[in-house]
Enzyme design. Structure first.
Site, mmCIF file in Angstrom:
data_model
loop_
_atom_site.group_PDB
_atom_site.id
_atom_site.type_symbol
_atom_site.label_atom_id
_atom_site.label_comp_id
_atom_site.label_asym_id
_atom_site.label_seq_id
_atom_site.Cartn_x
_atom_site.Cartn_y
_atom_site.Cartn_z
ATOM 1 N N LYS A 254 37.496 55.776 39.631
ATOM 2 C CA LYS A 254 38.735 55.403 38.945
ATOM 3 C C LYS A 254 39.358 56.660 38.349
ATOM 4 C CE LYS A 254 37.983 50.548 38.124
ATOM 5 N NZ LYS A 254 39.164 50.121 38.896
ATOM 6 N N ARG A 329 36.494 42.242 46.430
ATOM 7 C CA ARG A 329 36.724 41.400 47.615
ATOM 8 C C ARG A 329 35.537 41.454 48.567
ATOM 9 N NH1 ARG A 329 42.123 44.579 48.990
ATOM 10 N NH2 ARG A 329 42.023 44.731 46.709
HETATM 11 N N1 BES Z 1 38.138 45.569 38.845
HETATM 12 C C1 BES Z 1 39.289 46.145 39.416
HETATM 13 C C2 BES Z 1 40.574 45.404 39.047
HETATM 14 C C3 BES Z 1 41.011 45.465 37.601
HETATM 15 C C4 BES Z 1 41.886 46.432 37.177
HETATM 16 C C5 BES Z 1 40.574 44.512 36.697
HETATM 17 C C6 BES Z 1 42.302 46.468 35.853
HETATM 18 C C7 BES Z 1 40.996 44.558 35.376
HETATM 19 C C8 BES Z 1 41.854 45.524 34.957
HETATM 20 C C9 BES Z 1 39.183 46.126 40.938
HETATM 21 O O1 BES Z 1 37.903 46.266 41.443
HETATM 22 C C10 BES Z 1 39.966 47.284 41.433
HETATM 23 O O2 BES Z 1 39.558 48.388 41.201
HETATM 24 N N2 BES Z 1 41.084 47.001 42.123
HETATM 25 C C11 BES Z 1 41.905 48.007 42.644
HETATM 26 C C12 BES Z 1 42.174 47.639 44.079
HETATM 27 C C13 BES Z 1 42.834 48.725 44.872
HETATM 28 C C14 BES Z 1 41.896 49.884 45.065
HETATM 29 C C15 BES Z 1 43.251 48.145 46.187
HETATM 30 C C16 BES Z 1 43.185 48.057 41.841
HETATM 31 O O3 BES Z 1 43.686 46.998 41.446
HETATM 32 O O4 BES Z 1 43.677 49.145 41.579
HETATM 33 MN MN MN Z 2 37.323 48.282 41.663
#
Ligand code: BES
Ligand code: MN
Ligand code: ZN
Length: 477
Positions: A254, A329
């Site tokens: 992240k 997913r």
């Molecule tokens: N757990 C995150 C989504 C999330 C983001 C939950 C902020 C709560 C607050 C998920 O696993 C994620 O990282 N999603 C990515 C997907 C992308 C890489 C396609 C996202 O939303 O940026």
């Molecule tokens: Mn994630």
């Protein structure tokens, strides 16, 4: 701990008293003087709030919720009044009180009050303010103890969900999450079977194993089942919850400052499912429900999957990983495939799946989408309004599907820059062959700043929604 609640037919003198005011309030049970009644009426004219009358040895709190045009908003106003009251009780260190007023208003205010009494102080080594509301007497000839117990169990279920979310990963590994689920099952009365890594390998759950590959902690796959005798449904309702106990993003770490801070909450979907099963079982609703929770952390270890890897899911689908942060997913897909063997009536999945869902509607509601009938969608949305865990439906138009095309595998796990909540939903849809609804709770699952009775931190969103929906759908209300 929740207060002990009892029922009584009429108000007693010389006790802390909360009295809920209807639009044309009847002050007679309170024994106010003429002058006081006038003062109170004047003070509360059109205005909402809580008036406190100091009787030296006890308080009389007069509570009036603002008038709203719509029923869900009016109900919510009473819950919020319950939160306001909780603040006053804490300030005045009130340990016992009686509560009078209209029946529905009492229950709604109580819901807001009880939800507000939650706190998570396991890791505070200095003694916290030890105030606790211990005894509450509901003044009513209409309420019965069953209604009160039911509400208390539902609140307990929500508290348990919150605590699971608030626990940091140093404690709540996938293995520990399984232990906690077993504990909740014992307490409320549902079965929990935990699949360890070997079993997950033999089931070829390639999505769960891929996400877990960078971790030093093993994954688990948890099957929760509540199947009481005399269940009204012959095919189960299945609840699936994302159990990512921590999401660093994996090798696609992240990026910006702050984006990882809240990621202990990435198992909020699992908490919703556990909380819902807890509420159903503790209240002995005659409905067969199965919970499926894939659990792991997502980390950039030596063995971690890489962007560009291709993995094989448990139904044989191949997936090209283009971003290891789109991990939810992958583990949900294996759980959704596993659900097929039950020929379920309906599958509902809960997941903190995309930042896109959170950006679209913020913490005020949950994004949903799916393939269930229009009638089911309506029932869900209605339960959402009634519990004020509101739903917004997004479309699963096939035009979005091309975003998930891979040049070397059946699918990629990464959609384009837009409509991220939808492409995540479409990825999941690929693994379903039954009526299904996906709930992206990334917005409301965890609050960085306190909001009324939802508090700060894990909210347990979805528990009250599911309970209400299930009671209505199976005509148990
Ligand atoms: N757990 C995150 C989504 C999330 C983001 C939950 C902020 C709560 C607050 C998920 O696993 C994620 O990282 N999603 C990515 C997907 C992308 C890489 C396609 C996202 O939303 O940026
Ligand atoms: Mn994630
Ligand atoms: Zn995640």
């Amino acid at each position: 701990m929740q207060p002990a609640i009892t029922l009584a037919p009429s108000l007693q003198e010389n006790q802390h008293t909360v009295y809920l005011l209807a639009p044309e309030p009847d002050f007679s049970p309170l024994g106010l003087s003429e002058a006081e009644q006038q003062w109170v009426s004047q003070k509360l004219k059109g205005d909402e709030g809580v008036l406190s009358l100091n009787r030296y040895h006890h308080w009389i709190f007069l509570v009036k919720a603002p008038k709203k045009q719509q029923a869900p908003q009016q109900d919510e106003a009473w819950r919020q009044a319950g939160h306001k009251l909780a603040g006053l009780l804490k300030k005045e260190k009130v340990q016992a009180l009686q509560l009078g007023g209209g029946t529905q208003e009492q229950l709604l205010l109580l819901e807001g009050l009880l939800l507000s009494l939650y706190s998570f102080d396991k890791y505070k080594t200095k003694k916290q303010d030890s105030w606790r509301l211990q005894d509450l007497t509901l003044i009513s000839s209409e309420l019965n103890m069953e209604q009160v117990r039911e509400l208390q169990q539902l609140v307990s279920a929500t508290w348990h969900a919150r605590t699971l979310i608030n626990e940091p990963v140093v404690y709540l590994t996938a293995t520990q999450l399984s232990r906690e689920l077993e504990g909740l099952g014992r307490e409320a009365g549902f079965a929990v079977e935990v699949f360890e890594e070997g079993k997950i390998q033999s089931l070829k759950m390639g999505g769960l194993l891929a996400v877990n590959a960078g971790s030093t902690q093993p994954p688990t796959f948890n099957v929760l089942e509540y199947k009481p005798e005399g269940s009204v449904n012959s095919k189960p309702l299945i609840l699936v919850g994302k159990g990512v106990v921590y999401d660093t993003g994996g090798l696609s770490l992240k990026p910006t400052a702050g984006s990882m801070d809240l990621m202990k909450s990435d198992m909020s979907g699992a908490a919703t499912v556990a909380g819902a099963l807890y509420a159903l079982a503790a209240n002995k609703l005659p409905v067969w429900v199965v919970g499926l929770i894939p659990a792991t952390d997502n980390r950039p270890g030596e063995e971690a999957i890489t962007p560009g890897d291709v993995i094989t899911m448990c139904d044989g689908t191949t997936v090209e990983i283009l971003n290891t942060d789109a991990e939810g997913r992958l583990i949900l897909a294996d759980a959704l495939s596993y659900a097929k063997k039950y020929s379920p009536e309906l599958v509902l999945d809960f997941a903190t799946l995309t930042g896109a869902a959170a950006r679209a509607i913020g913490p005020e509601g949950t994004v949903c989408m799916g393939t269930a009938s229009e009638a089911i969608m309506q029932e869900l949305k209605q339960a959402g309004e009634q519990t004020y865990e509101r739903l917004v439906e997004f479309p699963l138009w096939e035009e979005y599907e091309k975003q998930l095309e891979s040049s070397i595998a059946d699918l990629t796990n990464l959609g384009g820059p837009n409509a991220g909540a939808i492409t995540a939903g479409l990825f999941l849809k690929h693994f379903t062959d039954y009526p299904w609804v996906h709930f992206d709770i990334a917005g409301p699952a965890f609050l960085t700043k306190a909001d009324s009775y939802r508090g700060k931190g894990g909210t347990g969103v979805g528990v009250r929604l599911l309970y209400r929906f299930i009671k209505h759908h199976y005509k148990l209300a």
